[in-house]
Scaffold this motif. Structure first.
Motif, PDB file in Angstrom:
ATOM      1  N   MET A 126       0.681  -1.229   0.184  1.00  0.00           N
ATOM      2  CA  MET A 126       0.045  -0.045  -0.104  1.00  0.00           C
ATOM      3  C   MET A 126       0.987   1.085   0.174  1.00  0.00           C
ATOM      4  O   MET A 126       1.924   1.246   0.990  1.00  0.00           O
ATOM      5  CB  MET A 126      -0.947  -0.177   1.161  1.00  0.00           C
ATOM      6  CG  MET A 126      -1.737  -1.095   1.136  1.00  0.00           C
ATOM      7  SD  MET A 126      -2.782  -1.236   2.696  1.00  0.00           S
ATOM      8  CE  MET A 126      -1.317  -2.073   3.675  1.00  0.00           C
ATOM      9  N   GLU A 163      -9.432   5.467  -8.962  1.00  0.00           N
ATOM     10  CA  GLU A 163      -8.677   4.279  -8.095  1.00  0.00           C
ATOM     11  C   GLU A 163      -7.343   4.984  -8.222  1.00  0.00           C
ATOM     12  O   GLU A 163      -6.743   5.031  -9.220  1.00  0.00           O
ATOM     13  CB  GLU A 163      -9.080   3.062  -8.347  1.00  0.00           C
ATOM     14  CG  GLU A 163      -8.398   1.927  -7.546  1.00  0.00           C
ATOM     15  CD  GLU A 163      -8.702   0.500  -8.017  1.00  0.00           C
ATOM     16  OE1 GLU A 163      -8.255  -0.153  -7.042  1.00  0.00           O
ATOM     17  OE2 GLU A 163      -9.207   0.395  -8.661  1.00  0.00           O
ATOM     18  N   GLY A 216      -1.877   4.917  -2.474  1.00  0.00           N
ATOM     19  CA  GLY A 216      -3.258   5.148  -1.507  1.00  0.00           C
ATOM     20  C   GLY A 216      -3.054   6.393  -1.021  1.00  0.00           C
ATOM     21  O   GLY A 216      -2.000   7.235  -1.168  1.00  0.00           O
ATOM     22  N   MET A 221      -3.762   8.795   3.019  1.00  0.00           N
ATOM     23  CA  MET A 221      -4.153   8.672   4.310  1.00  0.00           C
ATOM     24  C   MET A 221      -4.363  10.043   5.012  1.00  0.00           C
ATOM     25  O   MET A 221      -4.030  11.184   4.345  1.00  0.00           O
ATOM     26  CB  MET A 221      -3.384   8.083   5.346  1.00  0.00           C
ATOM     27  CG  MET A 221      -3.023   6.507   4.956  1.00  0.00           C
ATOM     28  SD  MET A 221      -1.592   5.780   5.996  1.00  0.00           S
ATOM     29  CE  MET A 221      -2.350   5.672   7.483  1.00  0.00           C
ATOM     30  N   SER A 276     -13.153   6.572  -0.314  1.00  0.00           N
ATOM     31  CA  SER A 276     -13.583   5.304   0.060  1.00  0.00           C
ATOM     32  C   SER A 276     -12.123   4.428   0.249  1.00  0.00           C
ATOM     33  O   SER A 276     -11.370   4.329  -0.538  1.00  0.00           O
ATOM     34  CB  SER A 276     -14.487   4.584  -0.935  1.00  0.00           C
ATOM     35  OG  SER A 276     -14.630   3.242  -0.691  1.00  0.00           O
ATOM     36  N   GLU A 277     -12.406   3.341   1.248  1.00  0.00           N
ATOM     37  CA  GLU A 277     -11.344   2.397   1.176  1.00  0.00           C
ATOM     38  C   GLU A 277     -11.440   1.138   0.208  1.00  0.00           C
ATOM     39  O   GLU A 277     -10.567   0.873  -0.325  1.00  0.00           O
ATOM     40  CB  GLU A 277     -11.392   1.856   2.796  1.00  0.00           C
ATOM     41  CG  GLU A 277     -10.475   0.742   3.083  1.00  0.00           C
ATOM     42  CD  GLU A 277     -10.439   0.190   4.417  1.00  0.00           C
ATOM     43  OE1 GLU A 277      -9.725  -0.611   4.768  1.00  0.00           O
ATOM     44  OE2 GLU A 277     -11.377   0.665   5.235  1.00  0.00           O
ATOM     45  N   ASN A 278     -12.763   0.770   0.031  1.00  0.00           N
ATOM     46  CA  ASN A 278     -13.216  -0.441  -0.876  1.00  0.00           C
ATOM     47  C   ASN A 278     -13.748   0.133  -2.209  1.00  0.00           C
ATOM     48  O   ASN A 278     -14.177  -1.114  -3.030  1.00  0.00           O
ATOM     49  CB  ASN A 278     -13.578  -1.449  -0.043  1.00  0.00           C
ATOM     50  CG  ASN A 278     -15.117  -1.039   0.646  1.00  0.00           C
ATOM     51  OD1 ASN A 278     -15.673   0.318   0.281  1.00  0.00           O
ATOM     52  ND2 ASN A 278     -15.458  -1.350   1.512  1.00  0.00           N
ATOM     53  N   THR A 293      -6.783   4.408   8.503  1.00  0.00           N
ATOM     54  CA  THR A 293      -7.402   3.738   7.405  1.00  0.00           C
ATOM     55  C   THR A 293      -6.789   4.308   6.030  1.00  0.00           C
ATOM     56  O   THR A 293      -6.225   5.306   5.928  1.00  0.00           O
ATOM     57  CB  THR A 293      -8.725   4.256   7.341  1.00  0.00           C
ATOM     58  OG1 THR A 293      -9.426   3.616   8.360  1.00  0.00           O
ATOM     59  CG2 THR A 293      -9.433   3.494   5.877  1.00  0.00           C
ATOM     60  N   VAL A 294      -6.279   3.365   5.270  1.00  0.00           N
ATOM     61  CA  VAL A 294      -5.772   3.739   3.757  1.00  0.00           C
ATOM     62  C   VAL A 294      -6.778   3.755   2.688  1.00  0.00           C
ATOM     63  O   VAL A 294      -7.809   2.814   2.605  1.00  0.00           O
ATOM     64  CB  VAL A 294      -4.568   2.616   3.373  1.00  0.00           C
ATOM     65  CG1 VAL A 294      -4.080   3.053   1.987  1.00  0.00           C
ATOM     66  CG2 VAL A 294      -3.702   2.460   4.476  1.00  0.00           C
ATOM     67  N   PHE A 295      -6.997   4.756   1.936  1.00  0.00           N
ATOM     68  CA  PHE A 295      -7.981   4.982   0.977  1.00  0.00           C
ATOM     69  C   PHE A 295      -7.428   4.795  -0.434  1.00  0.00           C
ATOM     70  O   PHE A 295      -6.384   5.358  -0.646  1.00  0.00           O
ATOM     71  CB  PHE A 295      -8.699   6.508   1.183  1.00  0.00           C
ATOM     72  CG  PHE A 295      -9.232   6.550   2.578  1.00  0.00           C
ATOM     73  CD1 PHE A 295     -10.495   6.171   2.723  1.00  0.00           C
ATOM     74  CD2 PHE A 295      -8.822   7.215   3.276  1.00  0.00           C
ATOM     75  CE1 PHE A 295     -11.273   6.100   4.162  1.00  0.00           C
ATOM     76  CE2 PHE A 295      -9.435   7.312   4.936  1.00  0.00           C
ATOM     77  CZ  PHE A 295     -10.545   6.965   5.024  1.00  0.00           C
ATOM     78  N   TYR A 296      -8.223   4.216  -1.281  1.00  0.00           N
ATOM     79  CA  TYR A 296      -7.763   3.906  -2.685  1.00  0.00           C
ATOM     80  C   TYR A 296      -8.641   4.729  -3.461  1.00  0.00           C
ATOM     81  O   TYR A 296      -8.428   4.797  -4.943  1.00  0.00           O
ATOM     82  CB  TYR A 296      -7.715   2.451  -2.999  1.00  0.00           C
ATOM     83  CG  TYR A 296      -6.619   1.928  -2.079  1.00  0.00           C
ATOM     84  CD1 TYR A 296      -5.296   1.743  -2.485  1.00  0.00           C
ATOM     85  CD2 TYR A 296      -6.789   0.847  -0.841  1.00  0.00           C
ATOM     86  CE1 TYR A 296      -4.438   1.118  -1.760  1.00  0.00           C
ATOM     87  CE2 TYR A 296      -6.020   0.309  -0.313  1.00  0.00           C
ATOM     88  CZ  TYR A 296      -4.821   0.462  -0.726  1.00  0.00           C
ATOM     89  OH  TYR A 296      -3.707  -0.156   0.179  1.00  0.00           O
TER      90      TYR A 296
END
Length: 315
Positions: A11, A96, A101, A103, A127-129, A157-160
């Motif tokens: 990540m 995406e 990503g 943070m 969003s993360e997912n 949280t890591v966001f992608y």
């Protein structure tokens, strides 16, 4: 959601706002004639995959609807050159980050390169997912940066994924709606998660010979950043005594740290920190052997150096 390459879950994120030289990685990007913005991880910091483009009503003219123009590094020249995408009135764009990503870290976290003769306000969600969305703020006029701390977003949280929606303030031009050239993550790190069973024998903290080769390979990902703080975190499953698990995770952190120092050399520009967690931060419930294996892990986070964060705090 973990992203796995062989035994590595990789990540990448970004942090910044202040100009801080990291040779070969950090880069300045021009915002307008007088200002630029610094992204510590340079060209890998940008969204690089289009998920969805919903054109608003009224739409922009056809030549401003090439949605992939919002990906990768900014290349805007002028309003007549269609190397940006317009959303249309109320339109939206979802992208995406696949090789990085982002943070909530110190300073501004995101920068949207909005261009054109008018800069229209737009809502930003993250969003993360790609399914569960969180409001991250809005860009308006000349202000196109987002600081996630202002919306109370957590710092772990890591966001992608990012979605931007035009707010319908200016809908009558040829390029109706917000006009985007690029979407960048300012605040950046590289995080690699390694299954502890690959590195160590059961209840042991001495690296396997095969693990040393794996860490040598992993080091190539770290070398994308020339100067950094490397944080090594250790985790165990819930089997055994809590104190023993904490000591085991600490010793495993030290073993990985020492191996990385061997690889990079004592004179490298990397600083090292360790954080053992034992069994206290499982990524999944410890209710099956498969889950326990996932919880036995070592996480390596490559952050901008302490000097970099000190520079931000002085702004």
């Amino acid at each position: 959601m973990p992203r796995t390459v062989l035994f590595l879950s990789i990540m990448l994120f970004v942090s910044g706002g202040f100009i801080f030289a990291q040779k070969g990685t950090g880069k300045l990007y021009r915002i307008d004639r007088y200002e630029s913005i610094y992204l510590p991880l340079g060209k890998i910091s940008f969204a690089d995959k289009l998920i969805e483009y919903k054109v608003g009503t009224p739409p922009p003219i056809q030549k401003y609807r090439d949605s992939i123009q919002c990906l990768h590094e900014p290349n805007y020249k002028n309003y007549q050159t269609p190397n940006f995408v317009s959303l249309g009135c109320g339109g939206s764009l979802t992208v995406e980050f696949t090789d990085n990503g982002f943070m909530n870290l110190p300073g501004d976290d995101l920068y949207l390169f909005e261009v054109g003769p008018s800069k229209e306000p737009a809502k930003v969600e993250i969003s993360e997912n790609g399914m569960d969305w969180i409001y991250a703020g809005k860009i308006a006029g000349g202000k196109s940066s987002i600081d996630l701390i202002k919306e109370g977003i957590d710092t772990e949280t890591v966001f992608y994924f990012l979605r931007i929606t035009d707010l319908k303030d200016l809908c009558k031009s040829k390029s109706a709606g917000a006009d985007l050239d690029a979407i960048g993550a300012i605040n950046s790190v590289i995080k690699l998660t390694i299954n502890a069973d690959v590195l160590f024998d059961v209840a042991n903290y001495d690296l396997k010979e095969t693990a040393k080769q794996g860490l040598d390979s992993l080091a190539e990902s770290i070398r994308k950043v020339d100067k950094a703080t490397i944080l090594v975190e250790g985790h165990t499953d819930s089997d055994g005594d809590e104190n023993s698990n904490m000591l085991l995770s600490e010793n495993r952190c030290i073993s990985v740290k020492n191996r990385l120092i061997e690889i990079f050399g004592e004179d490298s520009l990397y600083e090292f920190e360790i954080k053992p967690y034992g069994e206290s931060k499982p990524c999944v419930p410890n209710d099956s052997e498969e889950n326990k294996q996932q919880n036995r892990r070592v996480e390596i986070t490559v952050l901008p150096s302490r000097d970099y964060y000190e520079s931000i705090s002085r702004e």
